[in-house]
Design a protein around this motif. Structure first.
Motif, mmCIF file in Angstrom:
data_model
loop_
_atom_site.group_PDB
_atom_site.id
_atom_site.type_symbol
_atom_site.label_atom_id
_atom_site.label_comp_id
_atom_site.label_asym_id
_atom_site.label_seq_id
_atom_site.Cartn_x
_atom_site.Cartn_y
_atom_site.Cartn_z
ATOM 1 N N THR A 146 1.337 15.593 -5.466
ATOM 2 C CA THR A 146 1.188 16.618 -4.436
ATOM 3 C C THR A 146 -0.084 16.338 -3.649
ATOM 4 O OG1 THR A 146 0.004 18.080 -5.968
ATOM 5 C CG2 THR A 146 2.407 18.343 -5.820
ATOM 6 N N ALA A 147 -0.266 17.073 -2.564
ATOM 7 C CA ALA A 147 -1.477 16.930 -1.759
ATOM 8 C C ALA A 147 -2.686 17.445 -2.548
ATOM 9 C CB ALA A 147 -1.319 17.698 -0.460
ATOM 10 N N PRO A 148 -3.884 16.855 -2.322
ATOM 11 C CA PRO A 148 -4.128 15.757 -1.394
ATOM 12 C C PRO A 148 -3.746 14.399 -1.979
ATOM 13 C CG PRO A 148 -6.184 16.406 -2.438
ATOM 14 C CD PRO A 148 -5.137 17.360 -2.928
ATOM 15 N N ARG A 149 -2.989 13.636 -1.216
ATOM 16 C CA ARG A 149 -2.615 12.297 -1.629
ATOM 17 C C ARG A 149 -3.731 11.307 -1.280
ATOM 18 N NH1 ARG A 149 2.552 12.914 2.012
ATOM 19 N NH2 ARG A 149 0.946 14.136 3.045
ATOM 20 N N ARG A 150 -3.805 10.239 -2.043
ATOM 21 C CA ARG A 150 -4.747 9.160 -1.777
ATOM 22 C C ARG A 150 -3.953 7.887 -1.491
ATOM 23 N NH1 ARG A 150 -7.510 12.880 -0.677
ATOM 24 N NH2 ARG A 150 -9.023 13.862 -2.064
ATOM 25 N N LEU A 151 -4.627 6.768 -1.366
ATOM 26 C CA LEU A 151 -3.969 5.485 -1.150
ATOM 27 C C LEU A 151 -4.252 4.550 -2.310
ATOM 28 C CD1 LEU A 151 -4.657 4.765 2.638
ATOM 29 C CD2 LEU A 151 -2.706 5.944 1.608
ATOM 30 N N ALA A 152 -3.284 3.675 -2.578
ATOM 31 C CA ALA A 152 -3.445 2.664 -3.624
ATOM 32 C C ALA A 152 -2.841 1.366 -3.127
ATOM 33 C CB ALA A 152 -2.781 3.106 -4.920
ATOM 34 N N LEU A 153 -3.359 0.249 -3.638
ATOM 35 C CA LEU A 153 -2.949 -1.085 -3.190
ATOM 36 C C LEU A 153 -2.506 -1.916 -4.382
ATOM 37 C CD1 LEU A 153 -2.973 -3.196 -0.756
ATOM 38 C CD2 LEU A 153 -5.217 -3.876 -1.651
ATOM 39 N N ALA A 154 -1.385 -2.605 -4.225
ATOM 40 C CA ALA A 154 -0.933 -3.596 -5.207
ATOM 41 C C ALA A 154 -0.757 -4.923 -4.496
ATOM 42 C CB ALA A 154 0.387 -3.165 -5.847
ATOM 43 N N GLU A 155 -1.099 -6.021 -5.191
ATOM 44 C CA GLU A 155 -0.952 -7.351 -4.608
ATOM 45 C C GLU A 155 -0.145 -8.240 -5.540
ATOM 46 O OE1 GLU A 155 -4.441 -8.652 -1.987
ATOM 47 O OE2 GLU A 155 -5.379 -7.476 -3.590
ATOM 48 N N LEU A 156 0.646 -9.107 -4.941
ATOM 49 C CA LEU A 156 1.524 -9.995 -5.682
ATOM 50 C C LEU A 156 1.239 -11.424 -5.270
ATOM 51 C CD1 LEU A 156 4.789 -7.964 -5.059
ATOM 52 C CD2 LEU A 156 3.270 -7.781 -7.021
ATOM 53 N N SER A 157 0.925 -12.249 -6.250
ATOM 54 C CA SER A 157 0.701 -13.671 -6.003
ATOM 55 C C SER A 157 0.854 -14.378 -7.340
ATOM 56 C CB SER A 157 -0.697 -13.912 -5.405
ATOM 57 O OG SER A 157 -1.696 -13.676 -6.376
ATOM 58 N N ALA A 158 0.522 -15.658 -7.346
ATOM 59 C CA ALA A 158 0.642 -16.430 -8.585
ATOM 60 C C ALA A 158 -0.331 -15.960 -9.661
ATOM 61 C CB ALA A 158 0.412 -17.916 -8.297
ATOM 62 N N VAL A 159 -1.374 -15.200 -9.263
ATOM 63 C CA VAL A 159 -2.376 -14.787 -10.243
ATOM 64 C C VAL A 159 -2.502 -13.272 -10.351
ATOM 65 C CG1 VAL A 159 -3.697 -16.903 -9.982
ATOM 66 C CG2 VAL A 159 -4.212 -14.951 -8.510
ATOM 67 N N GLU A 160 -1.679 -12.507 -9.615
ATOM 68 C CA GLU A 160 -1.780 -11.054 -9.634
ATOM 69 C C GLU A 160 -0.631 -10.449 -10.422
ATOM 70 O OE1 GLU A 160 -4.110 -9.166 -8.444
ATOM 71 O OE2 GLU A 160 -5.262 -10.480 -7.140
ATOM 72 N N VAL A 209 0.859 -1.174 0.000
ATOM 73 C CA VAL A 209 0.000 0.000 0.000
ATOM 74 C C VAL A 209 0.898 1.227 0.000
ATOM 75 C CG1 VAL A 209 -0.214 -0.017 2.525
ATOM 76 C CG2 VAL A 209 -1.930 1.153 1.152
ATOM 77 N N ALA A 210 0.520 2.257 -0.763
ATOM 78 C CA ALA A 210 1.359 3.439 -0.921
ATOM 79 C C ALA A 210 0.494 4.680 -1.063
ATOM 80 C CB ALA A 210 2.260 3.292 -2.153
ATOM 81 N N GLU A 211 1.109 5.831 -0.796
ATOM 82 C CA GLU A 211 0.471 7.104 -1.098
ATOM 83 C C GLU A 211 0.518 7.322 -2.611
ATOM 84 O OE1 GLU A 211 2.807 9.981 0.944
ATOM 85 O OE2 GLU A 211 2.747 8.886 2.842
ATOM 86 N N SER A 212 -0.555 7.826 -3.180
ATOM 87 C CA SER A 212 -0.583 8.119 -4.609
ATOM 88 C C SER A 212 -0.840 9.603 -4.829
ATOM 89 C CB SER A 212 -1.655 7.288 -5.314
ATOM 90 O OG SER A 212 -2.951 7.684 -4.898
ATOM 91 N N GLY A 213 -0.255 10.145 -5.877
ATOM 92 C CA GLY A 213 -0.387 11.558 -6.186
ATOM 93 C C GLY A 213 0.919 12.293 -5.962
ATOM 94 N N PRO A 223 -6.507 2.152 -6.975
ATOM 95 C CA PRO A 223 -6.854 3.134 -5.939
ATOM 96 C C PRO A 223 -7.812 2.543 -4.911
ATOM 97 C CG PRO A 223 -8.026 3.602 -7.976
ATOM 98 C CD PRO A 223 -7.043 2.508 -8.301
ATOM 99 N N LEU A 224 -7.685 2.998 -3.676
ATOM 100 C CA LEU A 224 -8.621 2.653 -2.610
ATOM 101 C C LEU A 224 -9.592 3.827 -2.482
ATOM 102 C CD1 LEU A 224 -6.157 1.088 -0.008
ATOM 103 C CD2 LEU A 224 -7.643 -0.086 -1.648
ATOM 104 N N ASP A 225 -10.802 3.634 -2.976
ATOM 105 C CA ASP A 225 -11.724 4.745 -3.146
ATOM 106 C C ASP A 225 -12.161 5.372 -1.825
ATOM 107 O OD1 ASP A 225 -11.610 4.420 -5.878
ATOM 108 O OD2 ASP A 225 -13.353 3.083 -5.943
#
Length: 383
Positions: A61-75, A55-59, A81-83
């Motif tokens: 400059t401010a306002p920043r949002r959050l985003a998620l990446a997943e790693l697996s055999a199928v990702e 999970v990381a800050e996205s953007g 983005p996390l709305d």
């Protein structure tokens, strides 16, 4: 899909029965975001089934949002983005899986001029539940939130709350039958208490740095014998840990704690690591074998019964690179190895998570605030 490339192991000039295994790169560095997008401060965690979440800050400059990446055999590992992180500037996310596969997420979010701590969780069926504001102090900034899950299924969360030179440490917990939020520093909150870290399956559930005079000391909140309150103590057998450098702490293979930090050694900044124990008491050993450059932003994670995996940024005249290494026992240092990628003057903050099979996952970013590209990079190393 991420391409796995297996490289031959390097031999180490130490006794084979005690030497840390040479790291083998099994996933070469890959960029997780699309070109032209900007991310900062990635946090990585791993589940018992081998899934990895970043999970990381996205953007830019401010306002920043959050985003998620997943790693697996199928990702594929791309950020999404996390709305629900859309009401204020978001910063410093942290995440943890519990034994059921539920992903728990905390972050700081600016509300009415101050940062508050928010909490959300995602079920194993991938349904998100936004639990809203967790902190109980709306008139001060609540920063550096952390989250961890213990073996019983209880979720622990901690953060620092204050302003200027006064910061307290707050602790929250939730399980199937109870929840609570309290200031564990109490009367000690009249000066700096900073950077809480959670280790609920050790004797020290929450640990932080307290400013005392002209130096910092390590403190911990432990459950009192009566189980009715938390007492503040100094962790045992850690008196040689250089708390003024504010080490990044980790759970050591012994089940106690370890710390990794940087300090000036012979006119060069090096990585040091120290383990809690009667023999070393946190005394640092130089844990990198590089021959030039200055180290920054080290992190560590335990692998198996003996080994501690390490990662850091090495800054040199031509730019910065990301390196990995290892520590076995209290003092055996493995050969350091650079991850194969072009140097970048803004590489920053590598972080680690371990899964089964002695696989260690590493994430870092190119800081756009320092002239970097805003990209997040991932690699996997086997020990």
């Amino acid at each position: 899909m991420l391409l796995l490339v297996f490289l031959p192991a390097l031999s180490l000039p130490v006794a084979p029965q005690t030497a840390p295994p040479a790291p083998v790169i099994v996933v070469p560095p890959v960029m997780l975001n699309a070109p032209g997008t900007f991310y900062r401060n990635p946090f990585i965690c791993a589940a018992s089934n081998g899934a990895v979440a970043i999970v990381a800050e996205s953007g830019r400059t401010a306002p920043r949002r959050l985003a998620l990446a997943e790693l697996s055999a199928v990702e594929t590992g791309r950020f999404s983005p996390l709305d629900f992180s859309n009401e204020g500037d978001c910063a410093n996310p942290a995440a943890a899986y519990d034994a059921s596969g539920t992903l728990h997420l905390v972050w700081s979010e600016k509300r009415a001029g101050c940062f508050a701590v928010r909490y959300a969780r995602r079920s194993p069926q991938r349904d998100w539940h936004d639990a809203g504001i967790l902190s109980a102090t709306p008139d001060v900034d609540c920063e550096f939130p952390q989250v961890a899950c213990d073996r019983s299924g209880r979720v622990w969360m901690a953060w620092q709350a204050g302003r200027a030179t006064r910061y307290s440490i707050w602790l929250a917990w939730r399980d199937a039958v109870s929840s609570g939020v309290l200031d564990v520093t109490g009367a000690r909150g009249d000066h700096h208490n900073l950077y809480p870290q959670l280790f609920p399956d050790t004797p020290y559930p929450v640990v932080w740095y307290e400013e005392v005079g002209n130096s910092f000391q390590l403190r911990a909140a432990v459950v009192s014998p009566a189980q009715a309150r938390f007492d503040v103590v100094t962790p045992l057998e850690f008196e040689r840990l250089d708390a003024n450098q504010m080490p990044w702490l980790f759970q050591a293979p012994s089940g106690m704690l370890g710390g990794v930090w940087t300090d000036l050694i012979a006119n060069r900044v090096r990585v040091l690591a120290g383990l809690q124990g009667p023999a070393t008491r946190g005394e640092g050993v130089v844990a990198d074998t590089t021959d030039a450059g200055d180290a920054a932003s080290p992190s560590a994670v335990s692998v198996g019964e003996e080994t501690v995996a390490l990662a850091w940024t090495l800054r040199q005249a031509g730019g910065a690179s990301v390196w990995v290494g290892a520590l076995c026992g209290p003092s055996q240092v493995g050969l350091s190895q650079a991850l194969p990628l072009p140097t970048d003057s803004a590489f920053s903050r590598p972080r680690l998570a371990a899964t089964a099979g002695r696989l260690v996952h590493c994430v870092w970013y190119s800081d756009s605030a320092r002239g970097g590209t805003g990209s997040v990079h991932y690699a996997a190393v086997r020990y």
